[in-house]
Design an enzyme around this catalytic site. Structure first.
Site, PDB file in Angstrom:
ATOM      1  N   HIS A  14       0.849  -1.187   0.000  1.00  0.00           N
ATOM      2  CA  HIS A  14       0.000   0.000   0.000  1.00  0.00           C
ATOM      3  C   HIS A  14       0.883   1.235   0.000  1.00  0.00           C
ATOM      4  O   HIS A  14       2.102   1.150   0.132  1.00  0.00           O
ATOM      5  CB  HIS A  14      -1.008   0.001   1.155  1.00  0.00           C
ATOM      6  CG  HIS A  14      -0.439   0.280   2.510  1.00  0.00           C
ATOM      7  ND1 HIS A  14      -1.105   1.016   3.453  1.00  0.00           N
ATOM      8  CD2 HIS A  14       0.733  -0.062   3.084  1.00  0.00           C
ATOM      9  CE1 HIS A  14      -0.378   1.096   4.561  1.00  0.00           C
ATOM     10  NE2 HIS A  14       0.742   0.440   4.358  1.00  0.00           N
ATOM     11  N   CYS A  25       5.770   6.241   4.995  1.00  0.00           N
ATOM     12  CA  CYS A  25       4.552   5.555   4.556  1.00  0.00           C
ATOM     13  C   CYS A  25       3.972   6.152   3.272  1.00  0.00           C
ATOM     14  O   CYS A  25       3.058   5.577   2.689  1.00  0.00           O
ATOM     15  CB  CYS A  25       3.505   5.575   5.661  1.00  0.00           C
ATOM     16  SG  CYS A  25       4.002   4.613   7.102  1.00  0.00           S
ATOM     17  N   HIS A  29       5.142   0.525  -0.181  1.00  0.00           N
ATOM     18  CA  HIS A  29       5.751  -0.451   0.722  1.00  0.00           C
ATOM     19  C   HIS A  29       4.729  -1.541   1.032  1.00  0.00           C
ATOM     20  O   HIS A  29       3.574  -1.455   0.630  1.00  0.00           O
ATOM     21  CB  HIS A  29       6.243   0.227   2.017  1.00  0.00           C
ATOM     22  CG  HIS A  29       5.148   0.833   2.831  1.00  0.00           C
ATOM     23  ND1 HIS A  29       4.514   2.016   2.500  1.00  0.00           N
ATOM     24  CD2 HIS A  29       4.559   0.411   3.976  1.00  0.00           C
ATOM     25  CE1 HIS A  29       3.596   2.301   3.402  1.00  0.00           C
ATOM     26  NE2 HIS A  29       3.594   1.332   4.314  1.00  0.00           N
ATOM     27  N   HIS A  31       3.485  -4.992   3.866  1.00  0.00           N
ATOM     28  CA  HIS A  31       3.468  -5.552   5.218  1.00  0.00           C
ATOM     29  C   HIS A  31       3.012  -7.001   5.157  1.00  0.00           C
ATOM     30  O   HIS A  31       2.303  -7.413   4.234  1.00  0.00           O
ATOM     31  CB  HIS A  31       2.480  -4.801   6.123  1.00  0.00           C
ATOM     32  CG  HIS A  31       2.780  -3.363   6.305  1.00  0.00           C
ATOM     33  ND1 HIS A  31       3.820  -2.901   7.088  1.00  0.00           N
ATOM     34  CD2 HIS A  31       2.165  -2.255   5.808  1.00  0.00           C
ATOM     35  CE1 HIS A  31       3.831  -1.592   7.064  1.00  0.00           C
ATOM     36  NE2 HIS A  31       2.834  -1.165   6.296  1.00  0.00           N
ATOM     37  N   HIS A  69      -1.590 -10.567  -1.292  1.00  0.00           N
ATOM     38  CA  HIS A  69      -0.722 -10.232  -2.422  1.00  0.00           C
ATOM     39  C   HIS A  69      -1.402  -9.280  -3.404  1.00  0.00           C
ATOM     40  O   HIS A  69      -1.294  -9.429  -4.619  1.00  0.00           O
ATOM     41  CB  HIS A  69      -0.194 -11.497  -3.106  1.00  0.00           C
ATOM     42  CG  HIS A  69       0.839 -12.173  -2.283  1.00  0.00           C
ATOM     43  ND1 HIS A  69       0.524 -13.038  -1.255  1.00  0.00           N
ATOM     44  CD2 HIS A  69       2.184 -12.086  -2.300  1.00  0.00           C
ATOM     45  CE1 HIS A  69       1.631 -13.468  -0.687  1.00  0.00           C
ATOM     46  NE2 HIS A  69       2.662 -12.901  -1.299  1.00  0.00           N
ATOM     47  N   GLU A 107       0.366  -4.377  11.319  1.00  0.00           N
ATOM     48  CA  GLU A 107       1.248  -4.257  10.160  1.00  0.00           C
ATOM     49  C   GLU A 107       2.662  -4.733  10.506  1.00  0.00           C
ATOM     50  O   GLU A 107       3.404  -5.137   9.625  1.00  0.00           O
ATOM     51  CB  GLU A 107       1.328  -2.806   9.700  1.00  0.00           C
ATOM     52  CG  GLU A 107       0.049  -2.280   9.120  1.00  0.00           C
ATOM     53  CD  GLU A 107       0.159  -0.832   8.691  1.00  0.00           C
ATOM     54  OE1 GLU A 107      -0.634  -0.430   7.829  1.00  0.00           O
ATOM     55  OE2 GLU A 107       1.012  -0.095   9.206  1.00  0.00           O
TER      56      GLU A 107
END
Length: 117
Positions: A14, A25, A29, A31, A69, A107
Site C-alpha cells: 500500500h 509511509c 511499501h 506488510h 498479495h 502491520e
C-alpha cells in the site's frame, strides 16, 4: 462474557500518498498483516461454542481472495491504513456473525490498530 479469537495472515502493499513526501509511509511499501477477529457472547450455543471456529473460514477465504498479495489502494475505498482495515474487516465479519466484538490489524509485530464499537 465468553470471548474467542481467531488470527488470519496476508501480505499486501500500500501507499499513503496523502502524507508528506518525506514520510516513509508515503512511499510504496508492504506488510505481512495479521488480522484477529474477536467474538463474544454472554452464553454458549447448543454446541458449547461462542461460534464454531470452522465457520470463520469464510473470513480466511475473503482475505485470501481479495487482499492477499494485492495493492490495498486498489482494493479499499479510502485510506489503506491499519485502522481502516480493522473497520473494514469488522463490518464484513459482523454482517455474518453477530457475535463479532472487535477486529485488530497488525502491520508489524509491535503495532496494532483495533476497531471495537
Amino acid at each position: 462474557m465468553y470471548r474467542i479469537a481467531k488470527e488470519f495472515h496476508f501480505s499486501a502493499s500500500h501507499q499513503l500518498s496523502h502524507l508528506p513526501p518525506d514520510h516513509q509511509c508515503a512511499r510504496l511499501h508492504g506488510h505481512n498483516y495479521v488480522v484477529v477477529v474477536e467474538l463474544a457472547a454472554p452464553a454458549l450455543n447448543a454446541d458449547g461454542f461462542v461460534r464454531d471456529y470452522h465457520e470463520l473460514a469464510a473470513l480466511k477465504r475473503y482475505i485470501d481472495d481479495r487482499f492477499d498479495h494485492r495493492h490495498l489502494n486498489d482494493v479499499l475505498d479510502g485510506p489503506s491504513t491499519a485502522e481502516a482495515l480493522a473497520r473494514h474487516f469488522f463490518d464484513w465479519s459482523r454482517a455474518r456473525w453477530p457475535e463479532v466484538a472487535a477486529v485488530r490489524v497488525s502491520e508489524t509485530p509491535k503495532t496494532w490498530a483495533e476497531y471495537r464499537p
